[in-house]
Scaffold this motif. Structure first.
Motif, PDB file in Angstrom:
ATOM      1  N   THR A   7      -0.583  16.853   1.455  1.00 26.32           N
ATOM      2  CA  THR A   7      -1.710  16.051   1.913  1.00 26.32           C
ATOM      3  C   THR A   7      -1.380  15.388   3.241  1.00 26.32           C
ATOM      4  OG1 THR A   7      -2.338  15.595  -0.380  1.00 26.32           O
ATOM      5  CG2 THR A   7      -3.200  14.088   1.285  1.00 26.32           C
ATOM      6  N   ALA A   8      -2.388  15.206   4.076  1.00 24.85           N
ATOM      7  CA  ALA A   8      -2.254  14.424   5.307  1.00 24.85           C
ATOM      8  C   ALA A   8      -3.347  13.379   5.340  1.00 24.85           C
ATOM      9  CB  ALA A   8      -2.349  15.310   6.541  1.00 24.85           C
ATOM     10  N   LEU A   9      -3.012  12.233   5.901  1.00 25.72           N
ATOM     11  CA  LEU A   9      -3.995  11.198   6.182  1.00 25.72           C
ATOM     12  C   LEU A   9      -4.482  11.412   7.607  1.00 25.72           C
ATOM     13  CD1 LEU A   9      -5.480   8.527   5.523  1.00 25.72           C
ATOM     14  CD2 LEU A   9      -3.468   7.344   6.481  1.00 25.72           C
ATOM     15  N   VAL A  10      -5.798  11.529   7.772  1.00 23.89           N
ATOM     16  CA  VAL A  10      -6.379  11.714   9.096  1.00 23.89           C
ATOM     17  C   VAL A  10      -7.142  10.446   9.465  1.00 23.89           C
ATOM     18  CG1 VAL A  10      -7.903  13.100  10.553  1.00 23.89           C
ATOM     19  CG2 VAL A  10      -6.557  14.206   8.751  1.00 23.89           C
ATOM     20  N   VAL A  11      -6.733   9.841  10.566  1.00 29.52           N
ATOM     21  CA  VAL A  11      -7.339   8.609  11.078  1.00 29.52           C
ATOM     22  C   VAL A  11      -8.235   9.014  12.241  1.00 29.52           C
ATOM     23  CG1 VAL A  11      -6.892   6.324  12.037  1.00 29.52           C
ATOM     24  CG2 VAL A  11      -5.260   7.337  10.404  1.00 29.52           C
ATOM     25  N   ALA A  44       0.898   5.937   3.399  1.00 25.97           N
ATOM     26  CA  ALA A  44       1.271   7.288   3.825  1.00 25.97           C
ATOM     27  C   ALA A  44       2.656   7.284   4.474  1.00 25.97           C
ATOM     28  CB  ALA A  44       0.222   7.847   4.786  1.00 25.97           C
ATOM     29  N   ARG A  45       2.893   6.337   5.353  1.00 22.81           N
ATOM     30  CA  ARG A  45       4.193   6.264   6.022  1.00 22.81           C
ATOM     31  C   ARG A  45       5.311   6.000   5.006  1.00 22.81           C
ATOM     32  NH1 ARG A  45       2.143   2.737  11.237  1.00 22.81           N
ATOM     33  NH2 ARG A  45       1.321   4.507  12.413  1.00 22.81           N
ATOM     34  N   ASP A  50       2.170  12.892   6.208  1.00 23.73           N
ATOM     35  CA  ASP A  50       1.823  12.940   7.625  1.00 23.73           C
ATOM     36  C   ASP A  50       0.586  12.099   7.913  1.00 23.73           C
ATOM     37  OD1 ASP A  50       3.811  14.666   8.659  1.00 23.73           O
ATOM     38  OD2 ASP A  50       2.716  16.429   7.960  1.00 23.73           O
ATOM     39  N   VAL A  51       0.658  11.322   8.987  1.00 17.53           N
ATOM     40  CA  VAL A  51      -0.492  10.575   9.491  1.00 17.53           C
ATOM     41  C   VAL A  51      -0.888  11.244  10.799  1.00 17.53           C
ATOM     42  CG1 VAL A  51      -1.377   8.348  10.271  1.00 17.53           C
ATOM     43  CG2 VAL A  51       0.331   8.432   8.423  1.00 17.53           C
ATOM     44  N   ASP A  89       6.392   8.704  14.499  1.00 10.98           N
ATOM     45  CA  ASP A  89       6.284   9.873  13.630  1.00 10.98           C
ATOM     46  C   ASP A  89       4.859  10.400  13.494  1.00 10.98           C
ATOM     47  OD1 ASP A  89       9.042   9.915  13.038  1.00 10.98           O
ATOM     48  OD2 ASP A  89       8.753   8.368  11.509  1.00 10.98           O
ATOM     49  N   SER A  90       3.888   9.642  13.992  1.00  9.14           N
ATOM     50  CA  SER A  90       2.491  10.050  13.865  1.00  9.14           C
ATOM     51  C   SER A  90       2.192  11.268  14.721  1.00  9.14           C
ATOM     52  CB  SER A  90       1.565   8.913  14.296  1.00  9.14           C
ATOM     53  OG  SER A  90       1.745   7.774  13.489  1.00  9.14           O
ATOM     54  N   LEU A  91       1.271  12.076  14.238  1.00  6.83           N
ATOM     55  CA  LEU A  91       0.776  13.215  15.000  1.00  6.83           C
ATOM     56  C   LEU A  91      -0.530  12.789  15.660  1.00  6.83           C
ATOM     57  CD1 LEU A  91       1.518  15.847  12.245  1.00  6.83           C
ATOM     58  CD2 LEU A  91       2.908  15.310  14.251  1.00  6.83           C
ATOM     59  N   PHE A  92      -0.887  13.407  16.781  1.00  2.00           N
ATOM     60  CA  PHE A  92      -2.066  12.977  17.530  1.00  2.00           C
ATOM     61  C   PHE A  92      -2.778  14.196  18.097  1.00  2.00           C
ATOM     62  CE2 PHE A  92      -4.691  10.779  20.533  1.00  2.00           C
ATOM     63  CZ  PHE A  92      -4.762   9.463  20.094  1.00  2.00           C
TER      64      PHE A  92
END
Length: 183
Positions: A7-11, A44-45, A50-51, A89-92
């Motif tokens: 799972t990923a959290l998408v902001v 999540a962190r 993954d955020v 560590d966040s993805l963008f």
């Protein structure tokens, strides 16, 4: 894309200056949603999920995530950005339109990270969140939208959008304390 249980959290669109049409209608809802967004990001962190921030580029075609973040944190509503800003560590992913998938590398990124489930939070419920949930549905990707971690411009349209996502797309709608975040 292989569907896994990762799972990923998408902001969505939370790195924002709020200098746009409808911002005054949106701001009170953002303030209400912010604690839920913070809770999700922290959880999540803490558990290694993954955020992924997927954010509008606001028409700045030379922009990158550092520039978008710098402009938003220097703006008049930095208090809405600082508590939820990306960490190292966040993805963008930068987007130009409503959906997190439309002409972005997100689908490729999800495949590379072997992510098969999405938990969505951010703004705007009746626009970007709705269109993103629809695009996830089209891709057969299980999706959750966190009711108390999404902000709206029009409450009636937001409620209708949440009902549409749940009934027409099979999207799970839940509260932040119930969000299915698991690595």
């Amino acid at each position: 894309m292989p569907h896994t249980e990762t799972t990923a959290l998408v902001v969505i669109d939370m790195i924002n200056t709020y200098e746009h049409e409808d911002a005054e209608l949106l701001l009170p809802s953002v303030r209400e949603a912010l604690p839920g967004v913070r809770r999700l990001i922290t959880q999540a962190r803490d558990i290694g999920v993954d955020v992924i921030y997927v954010n509008d580029n606001f028409g700045r075609w030379r922009s990158h995530h550092d520039e978008i973040l710098e402009i938003a944190t220097a703006g008049p509503h930095a208090d809405l950005v600082e508590p939820i800003k990306p960490d190292e560590d966040s993805l963008f992913v930068v987007k130009a339109r409503h959906s997190i998938f439309f002409q972005t590398p997100l689908e490729y990124l999800l495949g590379e990270q072997r992510i098969g489930r999405l938990v969505l939070c951010g703004q705007v419920t009746e626009q970007c969140v709705l269109y993103s949930a629809l695009d996830a549905h089209i891709r057969h990707m299980p999706t959750t939208v966190v009711r108390d971690a999404v902000a709206h411009i029009h409450p009636d349209l937001a409620e209708a959008a949440l009902r549409m996502m749940e009934h027409n797309m099979g999207t799970q709608i839940c509260a932040a304390v119930e969000a299915p975040l698991h690595a």
